[in-house]
Design an enzyme around this catalytic site. Sequence first.
Site, mmCIF file in Angstrom:
data_model
loop_
_atom_site.group_PDB
_atom_site.id
_atom_site.type_symbol
_atom_site.label_atom_id
_atom_site.label_comp_id
_atom_site.label_asym_id
_atom_site.label_seq_id
_atom_site.Cartn_x
_atom_site.Cartn_y
_atom_site.Cartn_z
ATOM 1 N N HIS A 93 0.635 -1.318 -0.080
ATOM 2 C CA HIS A 93 0.030 0.105 -0.159
ATOM 3 C C HIS A 93 0.908 1.331 -0.063
ATOM 4 C CE1 HIS A 93 -3.829 1.840 1.714
ATOM 5 N NE2 HIS A 93 -2.926 2.893 0.984
ATOM 6 N N HIS A 96 -10.997 3.437 -4.827
ATOM 7 C CA HIS A 96 -10.878 4.342 -3.814
ATOM 8 C C HIS A 96 -12.076 5.414 -3.718
ATOM 9 C CE1 HIS A 96 -9.371 7.462 -1.045
ATOM 10 N NE2 HIS A 96 -8.094 6.695 -0.859
ATOM 11 N N HIS A 144 -10.544 0.854 -1.115
ATOM 12 C CA HIS A 144 -10.865 1.665 0.220
ATOM 13 C C HIS A 144 -12.341 2.127 0.049
ATOM 14 C CE1 HIS A 144 -9.449 5.744 2.076
ATOM 15 N NE2 HIS A 144 -10.813 5.628 2.074
ATOM 16 N N HIS A 153 -6.436 -0.746 4.970
ATOM 17 C CA HIS A 153 -6.745 -0.274 6.239
ATOM 18 C C HIS A 153 -8.462 -0.654 6.811
ATOM 19 C CE1 HIS A 153 -8.216 2.895 3.584
ATOM 20 N NE2 HIS A 153 -6.835 3.182 3.446
ATOM 21 N N HIS A 173 -6.473 13.885 2.469
ATOM 22 C CA HIS A 173 -7.533 13.792 1.573
ATOM 23 C C HIS A 173 -8.266 15.136 1.040
ATOM 24 C CE1 HIS A 173 -7.732 9.440 1.847
ATOM 25 N NE2 HIS A 173 -7.471 9.448 2.904
ATOM 26 N N ASP A 190 0.826 2.932 3.702
ATOM 27 C CA ASP A 190 0.068 3.906 3.376
ATOM 28 C C ASP A 190 0.960 5.302 3.191
ATOM 29 O OD1 ASP A 190 -2.153 5.366 2.424
ATOM 30 O OD2 ASP A 190 -3.279 5.199 4.312
#
EC number: 3.5.1.5
Length: 572
Positions: free
Chosen positions: A139, A224, A251, A277, A325, A365
Amino acid sequence: MTLEIPRRQYVSNYGPTVGDRVRLADTELIIEVEEDFTTYGEEIKFGGGKTIRDGMGQSPTATRANGALDLVITNALILDWWGIVKADVGIRDGYIVGIGKAGNPNIQAGVTPGMVVGPSTEVIAGENLILTAGGIDAHVHFICPQLCEFAIASGVTTLLGGGTGPATGSNATTCTPGAWNLGKMLQAAEGFPVNLGFFGKGNAAFPAALREQVEAGACGLKIHEDWGSTPAVIDSCLQVADEYDIQTLIHTDTLNESAFVEDTIAAINGRTIHTFHTEGAGGGHAPDIIRIASEPNVLPSSTNPTRPFTRNTIEEHLDMLMVCHHLSKNVPEDIAFAESRIRPQTIAAEDILHDMGVFSIISSDSQAMGRVGEVIIRTWQTAHKMKVQRGPLPQDSSRNDNFRAKRYVAKYTICPAIAQGLSHVIGSVEVGKLADLCLWKPAFFGVKPEIVLKGGLIAYAQMGDPNASIPTPQPVYPRPMFGSFGRALTETSLLFVSQAALDLGIPEKLGIQRRAVAVKNCREIGKADLKLNTATPHIEVNPETYEVRADGELLTCEPAEVLPMAQRYFLF
């Protein structure tokens, strides 16, 4: 005639043997040697007055043409999912060809076939070092190229993910969208001494754009929520993944706009999928995405920002999430979105689910809330915290933590290799695998590898002042070695792509020099295939309190106040 020597003297000379125990770094984790494949009295060791000399442990007649090893690692303590054993490891053409007893069969008993030491053989002294497979981080946000250096310096030798640099999309999502971007990232991969693979963008309700990316070289497709993780997208992406034998990674929809967790499970419809996650702090159906780890077709992973649960975890996450984000502190809805993802109850449960073998994989991540150089550290910190808080696992005893150690090492080696279709070439210390290996001093285990081998050649190592008279004077820190340069780099590292891209000659069209390998067996697997991390209890989340239960048992633990493998090892 035999000579008996004290155990302490034997360990000093040749490393630990059966019954000896070793502490991992400054943790409470103890491993014990289960088996010794070497032969007492016939051990090989390099150095003045030692046994790897012509006519002794080195055969004078063995040529490379008739099978002599290129490299032997002597008397290493192997820690892998399948065991904790003492052995010599033989390497030829960059691959592991033997795990057993190396030496000169002309005069030594018990030499494993194919493990002859000759004049063509280089030696790495593995005495009193722990040998593990190179780590796999599945990831990775490819936001900056320097992350490859930090990864390999930590013992991670394979990076899978997506991105094109610090583009806004890449900062948030592990996708390399479209054939042009994929081609450029495949070409950029030539410069890094790690194995690499790139995920295309999986968010498309119609398959044409997805097929295009797989045929351009994507080794997986990432769905995602920032691109829209709708049931239609999930179904479309999984259809293409089944068609091309690649993995789908997801995700899910934190806001539950297009679906709840039940709808996502229904859209997946029993097909294999790797959930990122899976606890939810990194994103996913709030507050109950963690339930999906009950499903036998789901390959659940964690990212390291929540590994393990500490007193700083909650406070740290909010600011990270806002940046990653593209959220604004001036928008109340953005703040509510961020706060919905950070739940101490589910993060605490995540610790325990890892210890139970319910969560199977740990990744980074990178730069998108996680740290690329801390996959291995965070894994062993989690194992330590669980040992302290939960005691020995049922499979272990008061003498050692062997099963727990094997379960946790699998989380960043063989389990991601199986999940991503790489286990035919990497992921474990086994004959036939690429010699991507890490050697660790026990006191620095999981923190700073002494030597990192890529394809059988030293690519990174702890090294002192290059102008010093010997290799050890300060400052000692990880530096790139010859395996990180020139054609040696491309000859010892792999590029993972789809079989369709190989069939279409994409690596040749792009001028790729490193060997391209197709991922395979991504679709006919489930959690039962993830070594030592196969549990599928029924998981429930209380929607009011966020309490997590597995088969009716409340899963909760205290945050750690202090951790091992931390400030004791680092100045900054």
